[in-house]
Design an enzyme around this catalytic site. Structure first.
Site, PDB file in Angstrom:
ATOM      1  N   CYS A   1      -0.285   1.639   7.255  1.00  0.00           N
ATOM      2  CA  CYS A   1      -0.772   1.766   5.876  1.00  0.00           C
ATOM      3  C   CYS A   1      -2.195   2.305   5.843  1.00  0.00           C
ATOM      4  CB  CYS A   1      -0.668   0.432   5.140  1.00  0.00           C
ATOM      5  SG  CYS A   1       1.027  -0.025   4.712  1.00  0.00           S
TER       6      CYS A   1
ATOM      7  N   GLU B   1       0.829  -1.211   0.000  1.00  0.00           N
ATOM      8  CA  GLU B   1       0.000   0.000   0.000  1.00  0.00           C
ATOM      9  C   GLU B   1       0.862   1.259   0.000  1.00  0.00           C
ATOM     10  OE1 GLU B   1      -1.868  -2.844   3.110  1.00  0.00           O
ATOM     11  OE2 GLU B   1       0.081  -2.498   2.182  1.00  0.00           O
TER      12      GLU B   1
END
Length: 197
Positions: A156, A127
């Site tokens: 994330c 991510e």
């Protein structure tokens, strides 16, 4: 005052507006999840390969996979050998150190033993790689969706929220739910995708 470009009118540093989850057809959700799966295969990680795809207006605007920073070697894990464990049962040793192999001890003797792979702290998550790539482009994450092979970690999840992504699709769970809980608390739509094949 109305929302402009997905931001609350509270001024500088305002947070992206809550979810505006589109009614995406299941066949497209499956396609983007397949794309995330394929992206994960680009990772050099041995322990776990994770892929992420960011989609906006029916177009992929970024992708990422877990791995070392650009320019570094692609060795994502350290090997940790089981150095004893007399207090552990054989089942606990096998679960904690799932691999068998040969290594050289400090005296130069070749030894047989069990080991596990531990992700290096320098490894970037899929991510964060996808969001970093997005930040270097002319595209914006505001109102986008992210498709991830695994649920995001807490760090994330914060990046996802701050980038303006308003919906998250994932397939497999992470070791804890802190990332998902943060996203839901922040008003980001979250959906676990179950693939039927």
């Amino acid at each position: 005052m109305d929302r402009i470009l997905g931001f609350e009118p509270s001024g500088v540093g305002s947070i992206p507006a809550g979810p505006a989850k589109e009614n995406m057809k299941q066949k497209y959700i499956d396609m983007y999840m397949d794309w995330a799966d394929r992206t994960a295969q680009l990772s050099h990680a041995k322990r776990l390969q994770v892929g992420a795809v960011i989609v906006k207006d029916d177009s992929v605007i970024s992708y990422g996979y877990n791995g070392m920073p650009a320019g570094w070697d692609n060795d994502c894990e350290n090997v940790e050998w089981c150095s004893g464990g007399g207090w552990l049962s054989p089942e606990e040793i096998e679960e904690g150190w799932p691999f068998e192999g040969t290594y050289t001890d400090v005296d130069g003797n070749e030894m047989q033993g069990r080991y596990r792979l531990k992700t290096k702290p320098e490894v970037l998550h899929a991510e964060s790689n996808a969001i970093a790539k997005l930040a270097r482009s002319t595209n914006s994450g505001i109102g986008a969706s992210i498709f991830i092979t695994h649920a995001p970690c807490h760090d994330c999840a914060k990046l996802i929220y701050q980038s303006g992504i308003n919906s998250v699709y994932y397939r497999s769970s992470y070791r804890d739910n802190m990332g998902l809980e943060f996203l839901e608390k922040s008003g980001v739509a979250v959906e676990k995708v179950i693939m039927y094949r």
